[in-house]
Enzyme design. Sequence first.
Site, PDB file in Angstrom:
ATOM      1  N   LYS A   9      84.117  29.618  31.845  1.00  0.00           N
ATOM      2  CA  LYS A   9      83.337  30.777  31.408  1.00  0.00           C
ATOM      3  C   LYS A   9      82.841  31.564  32.630  1.00  0.00           C
ATOM      4  CE  LYS A   9      81.969  28.506  27.078  1.00  0.00           C
ATOM      5  NZ  LYS A   9      80.831  28.068  26.230  1.00  0.00           N
ATOM      6  N   TYR A  49      85.664  33.661  19.210  1.00  0.00           N
ATOM      7  CA  TYR A  49      84.513  32.975  18.619  1.00  0.00           C
ATOM      8  C   TYR A  49      84.251  33.410  17.175  1.00  0.00           C
ATOM      9  CZ  TYR A  49      83.030  30.582  22.927  1.00  0.00           C
ATOM     10  OH  TYR A  49      82.940  29.737  24.016  1.00  0.00           O
ATOM     11  N   PHE A  57      72.905  33.307  17.615  1.00  0.00           N
ATOM     12  CA  PHE A  57      73.176  33.419  19.058  1.00  0.00           C
ATOM     13  C   PHE A  57      74.487  34.163  19.352  1.00  0.00           C
ATOM     14  CE2 PHE A  57      74.740  29.171  17.714  1.00  0.00           C
ATOM     15  CZ  PHE A  57      76.070  29.266  18.073  1.00  0.00           C
ATOM     16  N   ASN A 112      76.953  27.109  29.619  1.00  0.00           N
ATOM     17  CA  ASN A 112      77.551  25.761  29.699  1.00  0.00           C
ATOM     18  C   ASN A 112      78.957  25.721  30.302  1.00  0.00           C
ATOM     19  OD1 ASN A 112      78.927  26.699  27.480  1.00  0.00           O
ATOM     20  ND2 ASN A 112      78.272  25.089  26.075  1.00  0.00           N
ATOM     21  N   HIS A 115      84.828  25.967  28.131  1.00  0.00           N
ATOM     22  CA  HIS A 115      85.210  25.889  26.721  1.00  0.00           C
ATOM     23  C   HIS A 115      86.406  24.966  26.594  1.00  0.00           C
ATOM     24  CE1 HIS A 115      86.584  27.059  22.702  1.00  0.00           C
ATOM     25  NE2 HIS A 115      87.791  27.055  23.235  1.00  0.00           N
ATOM     26  N   GLU A 126      93.981  29.330  19.532  1.00  0.00           N
ATOM     27  CA  GLU A 126      93.419  29.844  20.780  1.00  0.00           C
ATOM     28  C   GLU A 126      94.518  30.112  21.816  1.00  0.00           C
ATOM     29  OE1 GLU A 126      89.103  27.640  20.083  1.00  0.00           O
ATOM     30  OE2 GLU A 126      90.389  26.920  21.706  1.00  0.00           O
TER      31      GLU A 126
END
Length: 148
Positions: A9, A49, A57, A112, A115, A126
Amino acid sequence: MEQTYIMIKPDGVQRGLVGEIIKRFEQKGYKLVAMKLTSPGEEHMKKHYADLSSKGFFAGLIAYMTSGPVVAMVWEGKNAVAEGRKMLGATMPSESAMGTIRGDYCIEVGRNICHGSDAVESAKKEIALWFPEGVTSWSSCESSWVYE
Ligand code: DAT
Ligand code: MG
């Protein structure tokens, strides 16, 4: 062999953790079959997502994920999806075991750093989203030393 979609990320890229994360997958024995540094924009990230679009969020997640380039990768090997998730650690860094990527390198869920696909079916989706051009098939000279 199973394939999983792993993404570093924007915070992982900014914090110079690209090499460290790639190193862990290489050293585990997985094979890299696709990789690019890319900033695909909001629409693409919303597709990635889509399952989380109803979450409170979501807007913050999309802003974070489009705040800089990401490293998109496909790693291949036995049980790559489930093992990749183990290597990443729990979603919440406070619950990620030490020795996992999230356990070792981050503090907050909204930063974080990586992914990983959560199931074989989502990995397929994906990989198709991030690598419509396909991945690269190659044979590694390590394979007979990694697999019996
Ligand atoms: P994972 O990334 O472990 O697959 P997920 O798919 O449930 O977790 O969520 C995707 C990302 O959304 C996650 O890496 C960080 C963010 N996120 C998840 N739960 C969150 C929460 N409760 N608050 C803020 N961000 C969250
Ligand atoms: Mg997920």
